[in-house]
Design a protein around this motif. Structure first.
Motif: not given
Length: 452
Positions: A402-413
């Protein structure tokens, strides 16, 4: 405790003897069954005063420079407790993390003062449980119970004054807050609950707020101390409930903001309460809309440009993902180590997506809350997406799937610019049902169930 304290006292005495004229304050002790490598001490603004590394035998010794007299707090692992410090103190404490609060004992200078604070913390924790039954009492019996508890605290205060040789007025003010403010909070909460009943009892509310003649609510340096901070909120919300405004209405939020502006004189405290009010009320709503009138009123009353900028970003984040539209595309790192698009992960599944900022929630709380929701809704896809700090550090006691993470380039930011955590509910078609809600809110549980 003696076998740990004596060597440390010797260290303190030697250190202090070599620096009598220097404004150093020593804090040390021993942690049994440590949960981390450091004891971190913070001031009343939550800024780090010192980060003290444990020795191989789990003892520690910190040397603080130019501290001011007052209340501080320390963290070890996930736990927090409070310290009263004065310049040139040499304070020791020992604790066992298996019973963190119950085992905490102080020695050295201002030991009596600190032991009194932890003792009253434990008393208040017990009384919180007792109040579940006290709240069912009639108004007269409730007041008699409070009066009895207050007399006990009066006796405690007099005994403390008798047995303690030297204490400051500053400390005495803090001790009085620890003793009496929890009772004041309960009095006003009882009166609030009485108003919320369909057929409220006829009570003389003046008896429930008579303490207000002897208290202060503008002490911004104590807002981080739970007995004080909780009472300030109770005081403000009591005045709003007294207007008989429904607490799930936009007018209620407006009234809280106006009450804060009218009652709080300290600029820093006013700004803090205004920001917390608008965020708290935003998260508590079922809808994902930010009350425009409340936002305008907050902007009018607050003198903090940084707070205004942060709330402006929150407003932009809300607008970035409209309700009843498809979730925007973005990439994230999966538990398997690959980078995937969110649409591929949730395709065909109703999903609860929690974007987690580690600064706002503990691992323990997230695991507990998510496991509860997962067990209750086994057909729903649950994702916890870390978007700051230690992204590769996974939460214990929560299935890594269930665990994920974003890097600095992700558009989610693009829709996380405020850095506030947000939960997004998406149906099987990938349509957003709620674009910004709180994982802690009970109001979203029904919405999650309806995603099936």
């Amino acid at each position: 405790m003696i076998k740990y304290i004596v060597p440390l006292i010797s260290i303190f005495l030697i250190s202090c003897a070599t620096s009598k004229d220097e404004n150093f304050t020593y804090v040390g002790g021993k942690i049994i069954h440590p949960k981390g490598e450091f004891v971190i001490i913070y001031d009343n603004k939550s800024e780090v005063v010192d980060s003290i590394k444990l020795n191989i035998d789990n003892t520690f010794l910190g040397k603080l420079t130019d501290i001011k007299t007052g209340l501080y707090y320390f963290k070890h692992g996930p736990e927090t407790q409070y310290l009263y410090l004065e310049p040139q103190d040499s304070l020791l404490f020992r604790l066992n993390t298996w019973g963190f609060d119950e085992s905490l004992v102080f020695s050295g200078s201002n030991a009596e003062e600190n032991n009194a604070l932890i003792e009253n913390f434990l008393i208040n924790e017990k009384q919180i449980k007792d109040f579940y039954k006290y709240n069912k009492l009639s108004p007269d019996d409730f007041l008699k119970t409070i009066d009895s508890l207050k007399k006990d605290k009066d006796k405690y205060l007099e005994n403390f004054k008798t047995r303690t040789v030297d204490f400051s007025d500053n400390y005495l003010d803090i001790l009085k807050v620890a003793l009496y403010y929890p009772l004041y909070s309960k009095l006003e909460t009882y009166a609030i609950n009485n108003r919320l009943k369909e057929q409220p009892d006829s009570i003389n509310e003046n008896k429930f707020i008579s303490h207000r003649d002897n208290i202060r609510i503008n002490g911004d340096s104590l807002m981080f101390f739970p007995p004080y901070g909780k009472y300030v909120y109770n005081n403000i919300y009591y005045d709003v409930y007294a207007k008989n405004i429904k607490d799930d209405s936009d007018d209620f939020t407006l009234s809280v903001l106006e009450t804060v502006n009218n009652k709080i004189e300290s600029k820093s405290l006013k700004n803090k309460l205004l920001k917390e009010t608008i965020i708290r009320h935003f998260y508590s709503k079922k809808s994902c809309n930010l009350n425009k009138k409340a936002y305008d009123l907050f902007s009018k009353f607050s003198s903090s440009d940084s707070d205004k900028a942060k709330i402006t970003k929150l407003l932009a984040d809300v607008k970035h993902i409209p309700k009843n539209k498809h979730l925007p595309s973005f990439n994230l790192h999966t538990p398997q180590g690959s980078i995937e698009n969110i649409n591929n992960i949730i395709r065909g599944n109703s999903s609860v997506i929690y974007f987690r900022n580690k600064d706002y929630s503990s691992d323990k709380w997230v695991a507990s809350r998510m496991n509860y929701l997962i067990e209750k809704n086994p057909e729903i896809n649950f994702l916890v997406i870390n978007f700051n700090h230690n992204n590769k550090k996974y939460i214990k006691n929560l299935n890594i799937q269930h665990q994920f993470y974003l890097d600095e380039k992700s558009d989610a930011h693009n829709f996380l610019s405020s850095k506030y955590p947000r939960t997004i509910l998406v149906n099987k078609k990938g349509i957003v049902v709620n674009s910004f809600c709180a994982l802690s809110s009970k109001k979203i549980e029904k919405q999650i169930t309806e995603l099936h």
